[in-house]
Design a protein around this motif. Sequence first.
Motif, PDB file in Angstrom:
ATOM      1  N   ARG A   1      42.748  35.614  52.475  1.00 48.10           N
ATOM      2  CA  ARG A   1      42.232  35.259  53.804  1.00 48.10           C
ATOM      3  C   ARG A   1      42.521  33.809  54.173  1.00 48.10           C
TER       4      ARG A   1
ATOM      5  N   ASP B   1      40.746  37.960  47.344  1.00 42.38           N
ATOM      6  CA  ASP B   1      40.387  38.081  48.759  1.00 42.38           C
ATOM      7  C   ASP B   1      40.282  36.713  49.428  1.00 42.38           C
TER       8      ASP B   1
ATOM      9  N   ARG C   1      38.906  40.078  41.954  1.00 41.27           N
ATOM     10  CA  ARG C   1      39.001  40.667  43.294  1.00 41.27           C
ATOM     11  C   ARG C   1      38.517  39.697  44.366  1.00 41.27           C
ATOM     12  N   THR C   2      37.400  39.035  44.097  1.00 41.08           N
ATOM     13  CA  THR C   2      36.840  38.095  45.067  1.00 41.08           C
ATOM     14  C   THR C   2      37.778  36.914  45.280  1.00 41.08           C
TER      15      THR C   2
END
Length: 138
Positions: free
Chosen positions: A33, A29, A25-26
């Motif tokens: 971004r 992200d 998930r990190t």
Amino acid sequence: MAQNRFHSGTGPSQRQLRVGELIRRTLSDVLLRGDVHDPELNRHSITVGEVRTSPDLKVATAYVLPLGGHDAEEALAALRRNAGELRHLVAKAMTLKYAPQLRFVLDETFDRMDDTRRLLSEDRVRRDVESHPEDDED
């Protein structure tokens, strides 16, 4: 070191699965971004399908695929080139004792699913499946 009496060692532990999902998930992200300072990497839309961690959580292997599967080798090379920066960004967002070394591998899950669908749609396989209806009556 004491052995874990709750984990038989046949597969990943709950901690490995939990940390792998958190890293996935990190990492997703961070890539979404565009936090990495590499325009070549930022021009790719990359899907992180799965992250598997080593038992000591010091190595994390991310299974990735660019959107549509186009320029997969180029995207993989960009990820590997920026692995250090990605490791730093992932570690900053997590609270682990060690920042795991990130390794990147092309995710072939979708290719295997397509091969399985193609195989199951072949006439000889379909005939074989349809010729055994008693298996479905349980």
